[in-house]
Write an enzyme that holds these catalytic residues in place. Structure first.
Site, short mmCIF file in Angstrom:
data_model
loop_
_atom_site.label_atom_id
_atom_site.label_comp_id
_atom_site.label_asym_id
_atom_site.label_seq_id
_atom_site.Cartn_x
_atom_site.Cartn_y
_atom_site.Cartn_z
N ASP A 13 0.83 -1.22 0.00
CA ASP A 13 0.00 0.00 0.00
C ASP A 13 0.85 1.26 0.00
OD1 ASP A 13 -2.49 -1.32 0.13
OD2 ASP A 13 -2.36 -1.50 2.31
N ARG A 93 -0.66 3.59 16.81
CA ARG A 93 -1.04 4.57 15.79
C ARG A 93 -0.81 6.03 16.19
NH1 ARG A 93 0.22 0.93 12.62
NH2 ARG A 93 -1.32 0.02 11.23
N ASP A 122 -7.50 2.24 10.98
CA ASP A 122 -6.28 3.04 11.06
C ASP A 122 -6.45 4.44 10.46
OD1 ASP A 122 -4.90 1.12 12.48
OD2 ASP A 122 -4.26 0.07 10.67
N SER A 174 -3.07 -9.47 5.36
CA SER A 174 -2.61 -8.13 5.72
C SER A 174 -2.12 -8.20 7.16
CB SER A 174 -3.76 -7.14 5.59
OG SER A 174 -3.44 -5.96 6.31
#
Ligand code: ARG
Length: 395
Positions: A13, A93, A122, A174
């Site tokens: 990504d 995060r 996210d 993922s």
């Protein structure tokens, strides 16, 4: 001259994002930032190597110790889980967003980009943080979400542009990793009727394959925070060591249906051997040292804390208020817990504390220190109101 800073993991990504930011968004310079929160060394090196080829400038920010002491340890104090998930991805995060924002300011960027899709959590976590702390200073760009790209389209684009695709590009999973845990999504896991295949696990052996003999670890806490495990005192090493040891015993596998922020239900698989072991040990010590009413209110505060973190609202002032309560309870959570690791389970088998509320002489059947006769009056009144209600309300 326009400049964008990209939160970069080195995966498909974010690698595709570098080129998209130039081609589709017309940025002149793309600067990548990888934050080390304890993902595998090779992953960081691979990101650096790819960035050298693809980006104009790259920064790796070491935040491992900060991640453990400022995020994971707070999670331990809050017994933090969301629907059974120890929040590993969620906890990292805000820290990653903070580091990316710092670099964006240093290099005087115009925009900040991330590679999140429009389906996950996210995007909320990154953007909530960036919007709160960066204000209108930076434009925020999410190319994968924006262009509504599928994985196949990303792979095709990467091949066309000569972007190195990850060696495991055939792997449908993922994966997100940091020191607190490993999150696995996608592929056959999307079918909730199927048992996760053994190949998705990397940190843990299958409980059936784990050693027949249990092993114990001794965890020492001060103010609710682990200060040593089997004599190891370095916070980062403590987590590494427990990930290894507990992982060898198959501890920390989690397979759940999770409610994402937007309401999608998703099948999530996690490995978090250290987190699960420390959370079990911490709960055992709280049970020994806190009053039942403290435990009861705290469990609700813990849920509130965990929910805020899951939703990416780390900076909501409520977190600090809740933490003030949590911290005030933790001043007595000192002591030692021995946890037995065996075939997928981490079970506290011994606990002691200088602040223990447990009194063997009071509870023991063989002791006379507690005069049983004082209970009689209490028992007489117990259920008094209920008795009244049953009588008065009889038809
Ligand atoms: N469901 C977890 C969370 O929301 C894990 C997400 C994993 N992220 C990823 N990019 N694979 O925190």
């Amino acid at each position: 001259m326009s400049r964008v800073v990209l939160a970069y993991s080195g995966g498909l990504d974010t690698s595709v994002c570098i080129e998209l930011l130039r081609e589709k968004y017309d940025y002149d310079e793309v600067i990548t930032v990888t934050t080390d929160v304890g993902q595998p060394r090779e992953e960081i090196e691979e990101a650096e190597e790819k960035a050298r080829k693809l980006a104009d400038e790259h920064h790796t920010v070491d935040a491992v110790e900060e991640f453990v002491t400022e995020y994971c340890w707070r999670a331990v104090k809050a017994n933090a889980t969301y629907e059974g998930y120890p929040l590993s991805t969620a906890l990292a995060r805000p820290l990653i967003a903070e580091k990316v924002l710092q670099v964006a300011r240093e290099v005087d960027a115009d925009a900040i980009a991330h590679g999140c899709t429009g389906k996950g959590n996210d995007q909320f976590r990154f953007e909530a943080y960036l919007k709160a702390h960066g204000g209108d200073e930076f434009e925020i760009v999410a190319p994968v979400r924006d262009l509504n790209l599928t994985r196949e389209e990303e792979i095709a684009y990467a091949k066309e542009k000569g972007i190195p695709v990850p060696v495991d590009v055939d792997s449908p999973y993922s994966i997100d990793e940091n020191l607190w845990g490993r999150s696995i999504e996608g592929g056959v896991l999307e079918d909730p009727t199927r048992k996760p295949p053994e190949e998705v696990f990397e940190w843990t052996v299958s409980p059936e394959e784990a050693p027949e003999e249990p092993e114990t670890v001794e965890v020492e806490f001060e103010d609710g925070v682990p200060i040593s495990v089997d004599g190891e005192e370095d916070p980062v090493r403590i987590v590494e060591l427990l990930n290894e040891k507990a992982g060898e015993h198959g501890v920390g596998r989690i397979d759940i249906i999770e409610d994402r922020i937007i309401g999608l239900k998703s099948r999530e698989v996690y490995e978090a051997p250290a987190a699960i072991t420390l959370l079990e040990a911490h709960r055992a010590l709280e049970a020994l040292t806190l009053t039942r009413r403290e435990l009861s209110l705290k469990s609700r505060m813990d849920d509130t804390w965990s929910e805020l973190v899951y939703q990416g609202l780390w900076f909501d002032p409520l977190r600090e208020h809740v933490e003030a309560f949590i911290d005030s309870t933790q001043s007595v959570v000192d002591g030692t817990v021995v946890v037995e690791l065996h075939r997928g389970r981490a079970v506290p088998v011994s606990r002691e504390s200088p602040n223990s509320l447990y009194d063997e002489e009071l509870i023991s059947y063989g002791e006379k220190k507690f005069d049983q006769r004082v209970a009689e009056g209490a028992v007489e009144l117990h259920g008094f109101q209920e008795r009244l209600a049953i009588r008065k309300r009889k038809p």
